[in-house]
Design a protein around this motif. Structure first.
Motif, PDB file in Angstrom:
ATOM      1  N   ASN A   9      10.710  40.022  32.255  1.00 14.20           N
ATOM      2  CA  ASN A   9      10.402  38.608  32.434  1.00 14.20           C
ATOM      3  C   ASN A   9      11.589  37.800  32.936  1.00 14.20           C
ATOM      4  O   ASN A   9      11.427  36.700  33.433  1.00 14.20           O
ATOM      5  CB  ASN A   9       9.893  38.011  31.115  1.00 14.20           C
ATOM      6  N   ASP A  10      12.780  38.341  32.802  1.00 12.27           N
ATOM      7  CA  ASP A  10      13.998  37.592  33.097  1.00 12.27           C
ATOM      8  C   ASP A  10      14.903  38.433  33.992  1.00 12.27           C
ATOM      9  O   ASP A  10      15.492  39.419  33.545  1.00 12.27           O
ATOM     10  CB  ASP A  10      14.708  37.253  31.784  1.00 12.27           C
TER      11      ASP A  10
ATOM     12  N   TRP B  80       9.636  39.159  36.661  1.00 11.34           N
ATOM     13  CA  TRP B  80      10.499  38.018  36.986  1.00 11.34           C
ATOM     14  C   TRP B  80      10.465  37.612  38.446  1.00 11.34           C
ATOM     15  O   TRP B  80      10.885  36.519  38.813  1.00 11.34           O
ATOM     16  CB  TRP B  80      11.936  38.309  36.578  1.00 11.34           C
TER      17      TRP B  80
ATOM     18  N   TYR C 203      17.706  41.916  33.738  1.00 11.85           N
ATOM     19  CA  TYR C 203      17.014  43.098  34.241  1.00 11.85           C
ATOM     20  C   TYR C 203      18.038  44.216  34.421  1.00 11.85           C
ATOM     21  O   TYR C 203      18.974  44.092  35.202  1.00 11.85           O
ATOM     22  CB  TYR C 203      16.343  42.754  35.566  1.00 11.85           C
TER      23      TYR C 203
ATOM     24  N   HIS D  38      12.435  34.558  42.435  1.00 10.44           N
ATOM     25  CA  HIS D  38      12.931  34.771  41.077  1.00 10.44           C
ATOM     26  C   HIS D  38      12.346  33.704  40.150  1.00 10.44           C
ATOM     27  O   HIS D  38      12.088  32.572  40.573  1.00 10.44           O
ATOM     28  CB  HIS D  38      14.462  34.659  41.031  1.00 10.44           C
ATOM     29  N   ARG D  39      12.190  34.066  38.881  1.00  8.23           N
ATOM     30  CA  ARG D  39      11.755  33.096  37.874  1.00  8.23           C
ATOM     31  C   ARG D  39      12.976  32.361  37.345  1.00  8.23           C
ATOM     32  O   ARG D  39      13.993  32.977  37.028  1.00  8.23           O
ATOM     33  CB  ARG D  39      11.016  33.816  36.732  1.00  8.23           C
TER      34      ARG D  39
ATOM     35  N   ASN E 220      13.469  30.351  34.455  1.00  8.88           N
ATOM     36  CA  ASN E 220      13.800  30.445  33.021  1.00  8.88           C
ATOM     37  C   ASN E 220      14.980  29.539  32.683  1.00  8.88           C
ATOM     38  O   ASN E 220      15.979  29.966  32.093  1.00  8.88           O
ATOM     39  CB  ASN E 220      14.132  31.887  32.625  1.00  8.88           C
TER      40      ASN E 220
END
Length: 357
Positions: A4-5, A266, A9, A176-177, A179
């Motif tokens: 998720n991030d 992500w 990763y 990309h996320r 966060n």
């Protein structure tokens, strides 16, 4: 592995030892970015031994040692730099600090392996080039979106075998996320992270040079924006650029921090490579709404259509090659010229980028 991030990763592969126990020792300095875990995994899987870790933040050190208990906690950076057993220092410092740290490492007779982006200014690049020339040490860079992705490794093998003929265009998509709540303060300060084209754009330019076989390229146009992250005025959440290589190949890439929360990972990173005899598409981290497993590669050429599911099938040869390059003073993993050229072009793209809103 954190899906998720992207900041945390850290891919794992199969052990592929290229050295015997005690033959190659490395240390880690600066834990500002989670990529240091993937960098360390790769080196350990190739047979390197991790001796030391140092960071000014005890919490980061404790987390790292929990993952890698063999690492001794150094009292200072100098303790590592003066240890003759250490052959390589790996680092994921704040981007603006990566170049200066690399110079200190090389001046102490050790090779350096930094997370991307390796520099935030052309002056830092020039300084590192001068020290490489003076010391003969290596300044290696973790361009992870090619080096630590099995579909990306396999694409290079296909191209080398002539599966799609001459490469004439590479299109890279690097979403990309954000966060934002989990990001450190430096992530939102442009003088520290360097800008989006300098940062995650460095992956895309490195891939273009590698897949196309270019030694140099011209940045034709580039632009950046902050479309959505208005609470962070120094952040650029979108960037793109167009390049022309010295062999006539062209490149367009887009990077962003706009990945929606509904995606199962992500970022839906993709690369499309067009050749004179076929084309390749990589879906690196997910095949949306079809397969949550990444490393999906599609090949179309004169022989037909083929789909490869590559997770766990290819491995990550870069790390073993880097270790052997450090031992034998060769350039199999990546040439120093290529490493620096990718860094230079992303800095140029960032410097000349038009800001849009």
């Amino acid at each position: 592995m954190q899906k998720n991030d992207g900041m945390n990763y850290a891919p794992k592969g199969k052990p592929n030892l290229v050295v015997q126990k005690g033959e190659f020792t490395f240390a880690v300095i600066a834990l500002d970015h989670g990529h240091i875990y993937g960098m360390s995994n790769g080196l350990l899987e190739a047979g390197a031994e991790l001796k030391w870790v140092y960071d000014q933040d005890p919490a980061k050190v404790a987390a790292f040692v929990a993952k890698f208990p063999q690492a001794q906690v150094a009292a200072s950076e100098e303790e590592i730099l003066h240890d003759p057993e250490v052959k390589l220092v790996a680092s994921a410092a704040v981007p603006s600090e990566r170049g200066p740290l690399g110079i200190r490492v090389m001046e102490h007779g050790k090779d350096y392996f930094t997370d991307k982006t390796p520099f935030t200014s052309l002056d830092q690049l020039a300084a590192a080039k001068a020290v490489v020339e003076a010391t003969g040490r290596k300044y290696a860079v973790y361009y992870s979106e090619r080096l630590h992705v099995e579909s990306a490794v396999f694409a290079g093998q296909l191209i080398e075998e002539g599966a799609i003929g001459r490469v004439v265009q590479v299109i890279g998509l690097g979403p990309h996320r954000l966060n934002a709540q989990s990001r450190p303060e430096w992530f939102f300060e442009k003088d520290k992270y360097g800008g989006i084209l300098c940062d995650i754009g460095s992956h895309q330019i490195e891939q273009f040079l590698f897949y196309s076989g270019c030694k140099d390229a011209t940045v034709v146009s580039s632009k950046v924006a902050n479309y959505h992250a208005k609470d962070y005025p120094e952040l650029e959440d979108f960037g793109d650029a167009t390049l022309i290589g010295d062999n006539g190949a062209t490149n367009y890439f887009r990077v962003d921090w706009l990945t929606p929360s509904g995606l199962g990972t992500w970022g839906d990173g993709r690369t499309l490579i067009l050749g004179t005899e076929g084309y390749i598409e990589m879906r690196k981290y997910i095949d949306i709404a079809r397969d949550p497993q990444g490393d999906q590669l599609y090949l179309v050429n004169q022989q037909g259509e083929k789909h490869y599911s590559l997770h766990g099938q290819v491995g990550f040869p870069f790390f073993g090659q880097l270790i052997l390059d450090c031992i034998h003073r060769t350039e199999t993993a990546m040439t120093q010229a290529h490493t620096f050229k990718a860094a230079e072009l992303c800095l140029i793209a960032q410097a000349k980028a038009v800001r849009v809103e």
